[in-house]
Each structure stands twice: as C-alpha cells, then as structure tokens.
Enzyme design. Sequence first.
Site, PDB file in Angstrom:
ATOM      1  CB  SER A  20      -0.953  -0.001   1.196  1.00 46.08           C
ATOM      2  OG  SER A  20      -1.869  -1.058   1.049  1.00 46.08           O
ATOM      3  CE  LYS A  69      -8.661  -6.517   5.592  1.00 41.81           C
ATOM      4  NZ  LYS A  69      -8.637  -7.355   4.401  1.00 41.81           N
ATOM      5  CG  ASP A 106     -10.818  -6.317   0.601  1.00 40.25           C
ATOM      6  OD1 ASP A 106      -9.918  -5.573   0.162  1.00 40.25           O
ATOM      7  OD2 ASP A 106     -10.725  -6.925   1.684  1.00 40.25           O
ATOM      8  NE  ARG A 157      -7.824 -26.898   4.579  1.00 39.64           N
ATOM      9  CZ  ARG A 157      -6.651 -26.429   5.000  1.00 39.64           C
ATOM     10  NH1 ARG A 157      -5.544 -27.065   4.726  1.00 39.64           N
ATOM     11  NH2 ARG A 157      -6.604 -25.284   5.669  1.00 39.64           N
ATOM     12  CB  THR A 158     -12.867 -26.201   6.641  1.00 38.90           C
ATOM     13  OG1 THR A 158     -11.454 -26.375   6.726  1.00 38.90           O
ATOM     14  CG2 THR A 158     -13.513 -26.518   7.970  1.00 38.90           C
ATOM     15  NE  ARG A 161     -12.955 -20.497   7.760  1.00 38.49           N
ATOM     16  CZ  ARG A 161     -11.812 -19.859   7.462  1.00 38.49           C
ATOM     17  NH1 ARG A 161     -10.838 -20.484   6.823  1.00 38.49           N
ATOM     18  NH2 ARG A 161     -11.653 -18.602   7.800  1.00 38.49           N
ATOM     19  CE1 TYR A 223       0.440  -8.847  -3.991  1.00 36.99           C
ATOM     20  CE2 TYR A 223      -1.862  -9.258  -3.495  1.00 36.99           C
ATOM     21  CZ  TYR A 223      -0.635  -8.759  -3.136  1.00 36.99           C
ATOM     22  OH  TYR A 223      -0.469  -8.190  -1.912  1.00 36.99           O
TER      23      TYR A 223
HETATM   24  P1  ATR Z   1      -8.225 -14.946   3.871  1.00 36.64           P
HETATM   25  O1  ATR Z   1      -8.650 -13.839   4.782  1.00 36.64           O
HETATM   26  O2  ATR Z   1      -7.056 -14.585   3.005  1.00 36.64           O
HETATM   27  O3  ATR Z   1      -9.347 -15.522   3.099  1.00 36.64           O
HETATM   28  P2  ATR Z   1      -8.332 -17.230   5.639  1.00 36.64           P
HETATM   29  O4  ATR Z   1      -9.560 -16.696   6.295  1.00 36.64           O
HETATM   30  O5  ATR Z   1      -7.254 -17.804   6.484  1.00 36.64           O
HETATM   31  O6  ATR Z   1      -7.588 -16.080   4.828  1.00 36.64           O
HETATM   32  O7  ATR Z   1      -8.757 -18.267   4.512  1.00 36.64           O
HETATM   33  C1  ATR Z   1      -7.833 -18.978   3.761  1.00 36.64           C
HETATM   34  C2  ATR Z   1      -8.569 -19.835   2.739  1.00 36.64           C
HETATM   35  O8  ATR Z   1      -7.592 -20.650   2.042  1.00 36.64           O
HETATM   36  C3  ATR Z   1      -9.560 -20.796   3.367  1.00 36.64           C
HETATM   37  O9  ATR Z   1     -10.606 -21.031   2.466  1.00 36.64           O
HETATM   38  C4  ATR Z   1      -8.705 -22.047   3.550  1.00 36.64           C
HETATM   39  O10 ATR Z   1      -9.434 -23.242   3.660  1.00 36.64           O
HETATM   40  P3  ATR Z   1      -9.935 -23.744   5.109  1.00 36.64           P
HETATM   41  O11 ATR Z   1     -11.127 -22.905   5.464  1.00 36.64           O
HETATM   42  O12 ATR Z   1     -10.264 -25.174   4.922  1.00 36.64           O
HETATM   43  O13 ATR Z   1      -8.758 -23.510   6.044  1.00 36.64           O
HETATM   44  C5  ATR Z   1      -7.917 -22.036   2.273  1.00 36.64           C
HETATM   45  N1  ATR Z   1      -6.679 -22.817   2.381  1.00 36.64           N
HETATM   46  C6  ATR Z   1      -5.528 -22.444   2.968  1.00 36.64           C
HETATM   47  N2  ATR Z   1      -4.609 -23.436   2.895  1.00 36.64           N
HETATM   48  C7  ATR Z   1      -5.229 -24.484   2.275  1.00 36.64           C
HETATM   49  C8  ATR Z   1      -4.828 -25.809   1.888  1.00 36.64           C
HETATM   50  N3  ATR Z   1      -3.592 -26.258   2.145  1.00 36.64           N
HETATM   51  N4  ATR Z   1      -5.728 -26.584   1.246  1.00 36.64           N
HETATM   52  C9  ATR Z   1      -6.967 -26.130   0.966  1.00 36.64           C
HETATM   53  N5  ATR Z   1      -7.411 -24.902   1.309  1.00 36.64           N
HETATM   54  C10 ATR Z   1      -6.557 -24.083   1.944  1.00 36.64           C
END
Ligand code: ATR
Length: 277
Positions: A20, A69, A106, A157-158, A161, A223
């Site tokens: 920034s 944030k 955003d 993945r989860t 969420r 990026y």
């Molecule tokens: P941000 O604010 O940048 O979105 P975050 O809230 O930590 O950061 O979210 C990261 C995202 O990347 C999530 O969707 C996370 O999946 P989970 O909710 O299952 O943690 C995903 N992510 C990060 N590492 C991952 C991995 N190794 N495999 C699959 N998904 C991943």
Amino acid sequence: MSEDIHLAGVIGDPIGHSKSPILHGHWLKRYGINGHYIPIHVARDDFADVLKTLPKMGFRGVNVTIPHKETALQIADTITDRAALIGAANTLTFTTSGTVQADNTDGIGFLANIKQRFPDWKASNGSALVLGAGGASRAIVSALLGDGVSEVILVNRTRSRSEALRDQLGARIKVADWTKIPEVLPHVATVVNTTSLGMVGQPALNIDLTGLNKDTVVNDLVYAPLMTDFLLQAEQAGANIVDGLGMLLHQAAPGFERWFGQRPDVDNDLRKAVLSA
Ligand code: ATR
C-alpha cells in the site's frame, strides 16, 4: 504548515510486506499532492489507542490489515453496509469531528478489477464458482451477490466454513465439495480462487480446468506470483484470465480519494511501480 499536509497510512502487524505505501506513494507523486502515506506497525493490544491518537496527529484515515480488520469494525463509530456484511474493515476515514468511519472496499476492488480487464463482464452473466471460504471469500461472495450473480457454488477444504457463509449470505449460495468441480466448470461464467493455494511458499492449487467454458472469466486473488499455475491452466483451457494484483490496486482507490481529494487512476504505470518495488 502541518495542517496543509495530508496524512494517511496502513496499520498492521506485520506491515513490512504491505504494497500500500508504494501504490499510494505513486499516486501522491503523480498528482503532486502534498501528503504522505506510511506503514504503521501496531500490535493488536495497542490498536484502539493508536486509532484515537491518529486523527489528533493530522491523519485523514488509514487502511487496516491483519490482525486489525475485525477490531476496526467494532471500534468504528459508523460502518458501511458492505463492511458490516463482510464483517471486516479495510478503509477507515476520520471525520473532522474525530469520529471513525469504517468501510470495506475489497468487494468493489474485485469487481472493478475484472470489469477493467473485461468491460462486458458482469456477475449477472451467470453463476460463479468460488474456491475458499475465509475472509477474502466473504468479500468476493458479497460483491458477486451485489452485482447480481445467479448462483455461487462455494467450495472449501473445511465444508463447515462454506456452510456458515451460506447461512449468513443467503440462498443463492450452494455448498459443494472439491470433487464436484469438474461437473460445475462447464456451466459457470466466473471462477475465483480466494484461497492462499498457489501463493509463493504455499501448496499448489491443483484443479483440472480442461472442462472450462471459453467465455468464462477466471480470477486468482493470489498475485505473488502474478501468473499463477491456476491462471496459466485457465489460459490454456481458453478462458479469460484476470490476475489478482488489480484488486489490490482498485481496493485502494476509494481511500485515496477520500483522504487526498483526488480520484486516482489504476493503470499500467501503477502496476509497474508496484511490481518493480
Ligand atoms: P483470507 O482472509 O485470506 O481468506 P483465511 O480466512 O485464512 O484467509 O482463509 C484462507 C482460505 O484458504 C480458506 O478457504 C482455507 O481453507 P480452510 O477454510 O479449509 O482452512 C484455504 N486454504 C488455505 N490453505 C489451504 C490448503 N492447504 N488446502 C486447501 N485450502 C486451503
């Protein structure tokens, strides 16, 4: 006189990596504005105190990043609807009476980035596949909904969420598993990666994109690197690709306009300045 100098900055912990200061600094120079935009390293526990002090020091506002944030939203005196919906702020403006207004740019940065690259693109062109259900995803899904997307297929993945996001943001969101992606790909107008997969130092994002529709717009929020393997694959599949740097540039513009009184251009010069720093 100090009151003629416009001050703004970005608060985070850590803050050294933030782009920034480079991009606001580029705009300040370009428009000949007597102002400064500085990185401010503030620990979580000190954030509220610092926020009270900055307006007294002549600051017009700040960007906030991790880990502030969500706290910023709780402390602010007024909150925009989109910041409330996203549950986090990235742009704070101090009013002349010393109150704090919190916004989240955003989502509009995300939309503006794609529209700049593909002017005919609208979220309402069809449904969207969104990978990830974290903080970034929340902003992107809200923006897509606001721009009229017919349906968001949310894969994470989860799974819980994704379900939480659907429960909060509404019926146009459908939760799906990674294994369903090949089935979904031919039918979506937009694909967005909001996960950190593919970022320098992170595992790769491995998805077979061969079934992609050629009119589909594929955007990676990652990026670094600018051209991710995910975007390369999408390009090879014939899709329209948009990198993630533009969102970072576009989300900064509303803050700059509020604090420094000039609507800034997001163009190639700015991209070059940020990439070469
Ligand atoms: P941000 O604010 O940048 O979105 P975050 O809230 O930590 O950061 O979210 C990261 C995202 O990347 C999530 O969707 C996370 O999946 P989970 O909710 O299952 O943690 C995903 N992510 C990060 N590492 C991952 C991995 N190794 N495999 C699959 N998904 C991943």
